[in-house]
Design an enzyme around this catalytic site. Structure first.
Site, PDB file in Angstrom:
ATOM      1  N   SER A   1     -23.322  15.619  -9.599  1.00  0.00           N
ATOM      2  CA  SER A   1     -24.604  15.954 -10.742  1.00  0.00           C
ATOM      3  C   SER A   1     -25.370  14.631 -10.999  1.00  0.00           C
ATOM      4  CB  SER A   1     -22.695  15.486 -11.831  1.00  0.00           C
ATOM      5  OG  SER A   1     -23.764  15.550 -13.609  1.00  0.00           O
TER       6      SER A   1
ATOM      7  N   LYS B   1     -15.524  23.155 -20.929  1.00  0.00           N
ATOM      8  CA  LYS B   1     -16.137  23.196 -21.634  1.00  0.00           C
ATOM      9  C   LYS B   1     -15.708  24.054 -22.819  1.00  0.00           C
ATOM     10  CE  LYS B   1     -20.968  22.956 -20.020  1.00  0.00           C
ATOM     11  NZ  LYS B   1     -21.845  23.795 -19.890  1.00  0.00           N
TER      12      LYS B   1
ATOM     13  N   HIS C   1       0.846  -1.313  -0.253  1.00  0.00           N
ATOM     14  CA  HIS C   1      -0.161  -0.003   0.003  1.00  0.00           C
ATOM     15  C   HIS C   1       0.528   1.093  -0.117  1.00  0.00           C
ATOM     16  CE1 HIS C   1      -2.200  -3.425   2.253  1.00  0.00           C
ATOM     17  NE2 HIS C   1      -3.523  -2.888   1.535  1.00  0.00           N
TER      18      HIS C   1
ATOM     19  N   LYS D   1      -1.507  -8.137  -4.862  1.00  0.00           N
ATOM     20  CA  LYS D   1      -1.971  -6.366  -4.726  1.00  0.00           C
ATOM     21  C   LYS D   1      -1.634  -5.572  -4.155  1.00  0.00           C
ATOM     22  CE  LYS D   1      -6.124  -5.988  -1.498  1.00  0.00           C
ATOM     23  NZ  LYS D   1      -6.700  -5.435  -0.057  1.00  0.00           N
TER      24      LYS D   1
ATOM     25  N   ASP E   1     -26.714  21.921 -25.151  1.00  0.00           N
ATOM     26  CA  ASP E   1     -27.013  22.496 -23.666  1.00  0.00           C
ATOM     27  C   ASP E   1     -28.307  23.857 -24.397  1.00  0.00           C
ATOM     28  OD1 ASP E   1     -26.273  22.095 -20.951  1.00  0.00           O
ATOM     29  OD2 ASP E   1     -24.621  23.422 -21.731  1.00  0.00           O
TER      30      ASP E   1
HETATM   31  P1  NAP Z   1     -21.032  29.969 -15.582  1.00  0.00           P
HETATM   32  O1  NAP Z   1     -20.180  30.072 -16.558  1.00  0.00           O
HETATM   33  O2  NAP Z   1     -19.477  30.133 -14.087  1.00  0.00           O
HETATM   34  O3  NAP Z   1     -20.850  31.595 -15.160  1.00  0.00           O
HETATM   35  C1  NAP Z   1     -21.872  32.242 -13.812  1.00  0.00           C
HETATM   36  C2  NAP Z   1     -22.485  33.485 -13.981  1.00  0.00           C
HETATM   37  O4  NAP Z   1     -23.150  33.489 -12.909  1.00  0.00           O
HETATM   38  C3  NAP Z   1     -21.974  34.368 -14.105  1.00  0.00           C
HETATM   39  O5  NAP Z   1     -22.425  34.959 -14.691  1.00  0.00           O
HETATM   40  C4  NAP Z   1     -21.293  35.059 -13.005  1.00  0.00           C
HETATM   41  O6  NAP Z   1     -21.406  36.610 -13.333  1.00  0.00           O
HETATM   42  C5  NAP Z   1     -23.131  34.623 -12.525  1.00  0.00           C
HETATM   43  N1  NAP Z   1     -23.027  34.909 -11.637  1.00  0.00           N
HETATM   44  C6  NAP Z   1     -22.185  33.639 -10.269  1.00  0.00           C
HETATM   45  N2  NAP Z   1     -22.898  34.309  -8.782  1.00  0.00           N
HETATM   46  C7  NAP Z   1     -23.687  35.723  -8.833  1.00  0.00           C
HETATM   47  C8  NAP Z   1     -23.467  36.020  -7.597  1.00  0.00           C
HETATM   48  N3  NAP Z   1     -23.740  35.645  -6.444  1.00  0.00           N
HETATM   49  N4  NAP Z   1     -24.271  37.243  -7.911  1.00  0.00           N
HETATM   50  C9  NAP Z   1     -24.940  37.692  -9.630  1.00  0.00           C
HETATM   51  N5  NAP Z   1     -24.068  36.825 -10.630  1.00  0.00           N
HETATM   52  C10 NAP Z   1     -23.229  35.469  -9.938  1.00  0.00           C
HETATM   53  O7  NAP Z   1     -21.741  29.390 -14.896  1.00  0.00           O
HETATM   54  P2  NAP Z   1     -22.926  28.537 -16.229  1.00  0.00           P
HETATM   55  O8  NAP Z   1     -21.981  27.191 -16.791  1.00  0.00           O
HETATM   56  O9  NAP Z   1     -23.141  29.685 -16.645  1.00  0.00           O
HETATM   57  O10 NAP Z   1     -23.607  28.107 -15.091  1.00  0.00           O
HETATM   58  C11 NAP Z   1     -24.750  28.185 -14.478  1.00  0.00           C
HETATM   59  C12 NAP Z   1     -25.719  27.915 -13.784  1.00  0.00           C
HETATM   60  O11 NAP Z   1     -25.923  27.353 -14.827  1.00  0.00           O
HETATM   61  C13 NAP Z   1     -25.752  26.886 -13.041  1.00  0.00           C
HETATM   62  O12 NAP Z   1     -26.116  27.906 -11.684  1.00  0.00           O
HETATM   63  C14 NAP Z   1     -25.691  25.523 -13.474  1.00  0.00           C
HETATM   64  O13 NAP Z   1     -26.754  25.303 -12.453  1.00  0.00           O
HETATM   65  C15 NAP Z   1     -26.530  26.014 -14.208  1.00  0.00           C
HETATM   66  N6  NAP Z   1     -27.174  24.972 -15.108  1.00  0.00           N
HETATM   67  C16 NAP Z   1     -27.537  24.485 -15.567  1.00  0.00           C
HETATM   68  C17 NAP Z   1     -28.119  23.840 -16.336  1.00  0.00           C
HETATM   69  C18 NAP Z   1     -29.564  22.505 -17.194  1.00  0.00           C
HETATM   70  O14 NAP Z   1     -28.848  21.206 -17.685  1.00  0.00           O
HETATM   71  N7  NAP Z   1     -30.783  23.295 -16.325  1.00  0.00           N
HETATM   72  C19 NAP Z   1     -27.024  22.950 -17.226  1.00  0.00           C
HETATM   73  C20 NAP Z   1     -25.452  23.750 -16.806  1.00  0.00           C
HETATM   74  C21 NAP Z   1     -25.282  24.498 -16.143  1.00  0.00           C
HETATM   75  P3  NAP Z   1     -19.941  37.140 -12.853  1.00  0.00           P
HETATM   76  O15 NAP Z   1     -19.805  36.703 -14.293  1.00  0.00           O
HETATM   77  O16 NAP Z   1     -19.827  38.761 -12.975  1.00  0.00           O
HETATM   78  O17 NAP Z   1     -19.197  36.075 -12.523  1.00  0.00           O
END
Ligand code: NAP
Length: 523
Positions: free
Chosen positions: A254, A310, A133, A159, A351
């Protein structure tokens, strides 16, 4: 080499408590039992002999019993004297155990190897597992140590267990298992290594280890046996199984494994979907994808991709001669990757289609009906990119509101729409509002990026956050009489599109919704 068995290790301070756990483990589907007698506060040969004999009887002929008295230096619970441990191994063999597990380092000592060899000579049913280990990271020379183990006692089962500090540390163990020409046990400890515990089944490792429940894990990264058999369909894993998975950091919460594995199961497919925790940035991601593609025999055929990879995955596909679907290239992000048997790559973004289908089906409109409609998109991150691309393609008049205004400006510039600061939402006139921020996501369930006063009955509000399904924003919107679209709809749509790309088959959407709802309840 034999079919891999899931061994459930049993640890408790007394033989009585261990016996009770043995019953529980057998009831939970353990395919073999390991008695970790190093956990006994009082280690006596006679007690080990009785416990091993009783367990042998309860387990029946098809479920082997392993007795281990692990050295404290290699992860043992208590630091028992070597003489007591030798007595435990010899007693276990005498009691009819199928295997005893002795550390290679200790077996090299004559005072250990002589009595163990003598006891084994008297008990043809018993086999020796010779283990090593490495608790802090990979072995310096894994193959060398393997060869040393075989040389020390050729009839033993080698092992070799080490901690993976990154998912990329797992490949040495998988390569070793692939090369092995005799019964072998090897996998990685730690959360970064846990895929090896399931992949060991594909590669024919003698044993893999699962815990009774998370709290009862006897080593870091051990997966509860009900999860192995239920969520990860371990009974279905064999040499022909194809693997899929979610690449991201983090991946623990997830719903991807829940939906894809349920659908693979329903369609009786020899496919399994795993969370793949690829920590770090593009360098680590590229190394992971290179390693997977160099090992066609692992049969990884497709991935979902989430934060923070991504964009990097798109770059990886491009520099490796892959095909990037036009839409994913335009969005600048990939959430689905396919690999063919020759390592060829195809990249997609589902998406976009997931979000657009959620909007159109809930509002009962066609794509053309979005033309000229004012839409407010809140957020300017990855999901916002896909949704803005979809809405702009359909001709909607999009305004992007974001905390960091420069990001809103940049995204608006790319897609030819307008932008504003978050506080300007107070004047929003749009009939459709889409939240693409993390606000409202578990555990900050009371947060919302949109003030309640802004919401109107003639509005449709789409929250991409899906954990919880009923966010604070949607609750407020429903109170105002607005039409609500939840993130689960988008999640299920994008997963269904992914499933189609993975398999060429249609997934059962109702089943997907049902398992996501159950998964979110338990989250
Ligand atoms: P991301 O690239 O990190 O973007 C996050 C966004 O949220 C940015 O615009 C950020 O603003 C803003 N933000 C974060 N905290 C904040 C706060 N406290 N006040 C104001 N704005 C805030 O994330 P993402 O991949 O786009 O994901 C965003 C959301 O989409 C997640 O919550 C996730 O649950 C959801 N999502 C859903 C699916 C689905 O299939 N339903 C799939 C993927 C993601 P700034 O630019 O100012 O930092």
């Amino acid at each position: 080499m034999s079919d891999t068995r899931i061994v459930v290790p049993i640890m408790a301070p007394t033989p009585k408590a261990m016996a009770a756990l043995v019953e529980k483990a057998l009831g939970a589907g353990a395919e073999a039992i390991e008695l970790r007698v190093d956990a006994l506060t009082s280690l006596a040969g006679r007690a080990v002999e009785t416990l091993a004999a009783q367990t042998r009887q309860k387990a029946g002929p098809s479920r082997p019993v392993v007795v281990t008295c692990r050295d404290h230096r290699e992860g043992g619970v208590l630091d028992h004297p070597l003489a007591a441990r030798i007595e435990a191994w010899v007693s276990a063999i005498r009691a009819g155990s199928d295997y005893i597990d002795v550390e290679l380092e200790n077996f090299r000592l004559v005072q250990v190897s002589r009595p163990v060899r003598e006891a084994l000579a008297q008990a043809p049913q018993a086999r020796l597992i010779l283990s090593s280990h490495s608790m802090t990271g990979p072995f310096a020379g894994l193959q060398w140590r393997y060869d040393q183990t075989v040389a020390a006692y050729p009839a033993a089962v080698p092992k070799l267990i080490y901690t993976a500090n990154h998912i990329n540390d797992c490949f040495d163990a998988l390569d070793l298992l692939r090369r092995a020409r005799q019964d072998t046990i090897t996998f990685c400890m730690g959360p970064a290594g846990w895929i090896t515990r399931l992949l060991a089944k594909k590669l024919g490792g003698l044993f893999t280890y699962g815990s009774l429940e998370s709290a009862a894990a006897t080593a870091p990264g051990q997966i509860p046996i009900d999860q192995m058999k239920g969520l990860y369909r371990s009974d279905a894993i064999d040499g022909d199984t194809e693997f899929f998975g979610l690449i991201g950091d983090p991946v623990g919460h997830s719903m991807g494994p829940v939906v894809h594995n349920a659908c693979f199961g329903q369609l009786n497919m020899n496919r399994v979907y795993l969370p793949l925790w690829v920590a770090g940035g593009p360098e680590e991601l590229f190394a992971f994808l290179d390693a997977v593609r160099a090992r066609a025999w692992l049969d990884f055929r497709g991935f979902s991709v989430t934060l923070p990879h991504k964009t990097s995955v798109l770059e990886y596909a491009r520099v490796n001669g892959g095909t990037v679907e036009g839409l994913a290239a335009r969005i600048g992000a990939v959430n689905t990757l396919l690999l063919d048997r020759q390592g060829g790559i195809k990249a997609f973004n589902t998406d976009y289609v997931g979000a657009m289908e959620a909007i159109l089906s809930t509002l009962k409109i066609g794509r053309g009906d979005l033309k000229g409609r004012p839409v407010a998109v809140v957020g300017a991150g990855g999901v916002a990119r896909a949704i803005v691309a979809g809405l702009c393609d359909a001709g909607a008049r999009v305004t992007i509101y974001n905390r960091t205004v420069s990001k809103a400006r940049a995204l608006a510039g790319e897609f030819g729409c307008t932008h504003a600061a978050l506080d300007e939402l107070a004047n929003v006139k749009a009939g459709l509002l889409v939240n693409c921020t993390n606000m409202g996501m578990h555990p900050e369930v009371d947060a919302t990026p949109v003030p309640a006063e802004v919401l109107r009955p003639d509005m449709a509000v789409f929250d991409t956050v899906y954990n919880p399904a009923q966010t604070q924003l949607l609750r407020l919107a429903a109170q105002k009489g607005a039409t609500c679209i939840d993130g689960v709809a988008m999640f299920v749509n994008q997963a269904r599109a992914q499933f189609r790309l993975f398999t060429g088959e249609e997934a059962d959407t109702a089943l997907m919704r049902q398992v996501v709802a159950r998964g979110l309840e338990g989250a």
